[in-house]
Design a protein around this motif. Structure first.
Motif, PDB file in Angstrom:
ATOM      1  N   PRO A 155       0.815  -1.218   0.000  1.00  0.00           N
ATOM      2  CA  PRO A 155       0.000   0.000   0.000  1.00  0.00           C
ATOM      3  C   PRO A 155       0.844   1.263   0.000  1.00  0.00           C
ATOM      4  O   PRO A 155       2.037   1.240   0.325  1.00  0.00           O
ATOM      5  N   PRO A 183      -3.661  -0.048  -2.780  1.00  0.00           N
ATOM      6  CA  PRO A 183      -4.501   0.474  -1.693  1.00  0.00           C
ATOM      7  C   PRO A 183      -3.809   1.613  -0.958  1.00  0.00           C
ATOM      8  O   PRO A 183      -2.581   1.750  -1.009  1.00  0.00           O
ATOM      9  N   ARG A 185      -3.351   3.471   2.790  1.00  0.00           N
ATOM     10  CA  ARG A 185      -3.476   3.304   4.243  1.00  0.00           C
ATOM     11  C   ARG A 185      -3.226   4.653   4.896  1.00  0.00           C
ATOM     12  O   ARG A 185      -2.118   5.184   4.821  1.00  0.00           O
ATOM     13  N   ARG A 208     -10.484   9.329  15.064  1.00  0.00           N
ATOM     14  CA  ARG A 208     -10.957   8.704  13.824  1.00  0.00           C
ATOM     15  C   ARG A 208     -11.901   9.646  13.066  1.00  0.00           C
ATOM     16  O   ARG A 208     -11.841   9.760  11.837  1.00  0.00           O
ATOM     17  N   ASP A 212     -12.260  11.383   8.919  1.00  0.00           N
ATOM     18  CA  ASP A 212     -13.366  11.108   8.006  1.00  0.00           C
ATOM     19  C   ASP A 212     -13.619  12.241   7.019  1.00  0.00           C
ATOM     20  O   ASP A 212     -13.853  12.008   5.832  1.00  0.00           O
ATOM     21  N   ARG A 219     -12.529   9.908  -1.389  1.00  0.00           N
ATOM     22  CA  ARG A 219     -13.272   8.683  -1.713  1.00  0.00           C
ATOM     23  C   ARG A 219     -14.216   8.934  -2.892  1.00  0.00           C
ATOM     24  O   ARG A 219     -14.391   8.077  -3.759  1.00  0.00           O
ATOM     25  N   GLU A 226      -8.908   1.674  -2.912  1.00  0.00           N
ATOM     26  CA  GLU A 226      -9.237   1.123  -1.594  1.00  0.00           C
ATOM     27  C   GLU A 226      -8.550   1.958  -0.522  1.00  0.00           C
ATOM     28  O   GLU A 226      -7.330   2.047  -0.500  1.00  0.00           O
ATOM     29  N   MET A 227      -9.318   2.573   0.367  1.00  0.00           N
ATOM     30  CA  MET A 227      -8.769   3.447   1.398  1.00  0.00           C
ATOM     31  C   MET A 227      -9.123   2.918   2.778  1.00  0.00           C
ATOM     32  O   MET A 227     -10.296   2.690   3.080  1.00  0.00           O
ATOM     33  N   ALA A 228      -8.116   2.758   3.611  1.00  0.00           N
ATOM     34  CA  ALA A 228      -8.310   2.317   4.990  1.00  0.00           C
ATOM     35  C   ALA A 228      -7.747   3.371   5.924  1.00  0.00           C
ATOM     36  O   ALA A 228      -6.582   3.754   5.799  1.00  0.00           O
ATOM     37  N   ALA A 229      -8.566   3.873   6.843  1.00  0.00           N
ATOM     38  CA  ALA A 229      -8.132   4.886   7.807  1.00  0.00           C
ATOM     39  C   ALA A 229      -7.966   4.240   9.172  1.00  0.00           C
ATOM     40  O   ALA A 229      -8.848   3.505   9.629  1.00  0.00           O
ATOM     41  N   GLU A 230      -6.853   4.518   9.833  1.00  0.00           N
ATOM     42  CA  GLU A 230      -6.567   3.902  11.122  1.00  0.00           C
ATOM     43  C   GLU A 230      -6.027   4.940  12.097  1.00  0.00           C
ATOM     44  O   GLU A 230      -5.209   5.779  11.726  1.00  0.00           O
TER      45      GLU A 230
END
Length: 292
Positions: A155, A183, A185, A208, A212, A219, A226-230
């Motif tokens: 990613p 992707p 991250r 978090r 957003d 997005r 593909e986006m993943a937020a952590e």
């Protein structure tokens, strides 16, 4: 000159060669031209002036010709290996950090090896690193020789803390992920101790939520990425270095706030540049089309 051009800080060293290979990959993927920029400070006393160049006294026209031939051969070899990529070389005189900062205004991307010799000796150690990464007019990618070979997949990782610079970094990272078809991250480092004992679940939820809003428009713009937020507990440098282990690229802003404060002005930035296990992109500002 083009704001789409990729400039590579080149001095003939092994690490510069790795940086050039990374830049050629990027150029081949994106359709951009590449410029090799050899920068060094001529000496006014007898001494070594560059890789493959005999000692001389400035001004030494013979030494200058040797440098120009070195760059010409490197550019020709790169063009032969990547015939679809326009490649040229230039030789500049002056302090490397200052010259690279100036040249960055003409480019879309500046690529550097993590170590060099000659005019780039210690380029990414101490004040020179701060100057190049903190003042460049385009994103800067630092390529470590021990991390570039394994960074062909995985990613794109970006550190976001809500600062203007980190939001620029997020945009850069999204576009790179889209171009790589990789992707994304998105990490927000959070140090629980700094919250003075706040409820961990509530604090994590607040952190978090802060991710957003900036992610929402990306997005919508790049729905296929593909986006993943952590939100990750820990110190920012440690979090990002750990994430670099399986990443293709790590992206940060040149100056942040909160968890990323001083990212590239002190020990945290130095840790990331020196210890990340993949190339690191530093975004202070994005390039502007010529004439703006």
């Amino acid at each position: 000159m083009s704001a789409e051009e990729i400039i590579v800080g080149y001095d003939g060293s092994a690490d510069a060669a790795v940086a050039l290979d990374w830049a050629l990959d990027e150029a081949e993927r994106s359709g951009r031209p590449v410029r090799l920029a050899y920068v060094f400070e001529w000496l006014t006393v007898a001494g070594w002036v560059g890789p493959g160049v005999a000692p001389g006294i400035w001004p030494d026209e013979n030494a200058r010709r040797q440098v120009e031939e070195l760059v010409r051969r490197a550019a020709a070899d790169a063009a032969a290996r990547r015939p679809a990529v326009p490649v040229r070389g230039e030789v500049y005189d002056g302090p490397p950090a200052l010259v690279l900062q100036e040249r960055s205004a003409e480019a879309g991307l500046l690529v550097l090896g993590s170590r060099g010799h000659g005019g780039f000796a210690g380029l990414l150690v101490g004040s020179t690193a701060v100057a190049v990464t903190a003042h460049a007019h385009c994103p800067v990618v630092v390529v470590r020789a021990d991390g570039a070979a394994t960074a062909r997949s995985g990613p794109v990782v970006v550190g976001v803390d809500g600062s203007d610079a980190s939001l620029l970094a997020l945009g850069f990272a999204v576009e790179r992920a889209a171009g790589y078809r990789a992707p994304l991250r998105v990490l927000r480092a959070w140090e629980p101790a700094a919250d003075g004992g706040a409820d961990p679940d509530a604090a994590t939820a607040a952190e978090r939520a802060a991710l957003d809003e900036p992610l929402a428009r990306w997005r919508d713009t790049f729905p296929h990425v593909e986006m993943a937020a952590e939100v990750v507990p820990g110190r920012p440098a440690a979090v990002l270095v750990e994430a670099s282990g399986d990443a293709r690229l790590v992206v940060v802003g040149s100056r942040g706030r909160g968890g990323l404060r001083g990212m590239l002005l002190g020990s945290v930035g130095q840790q990331l540049i020196q210890h990340a296990r993949c190339p690191v992109a530093v975004v202070r500002e994005l390039p502007h089309p010529r004439g703006e």
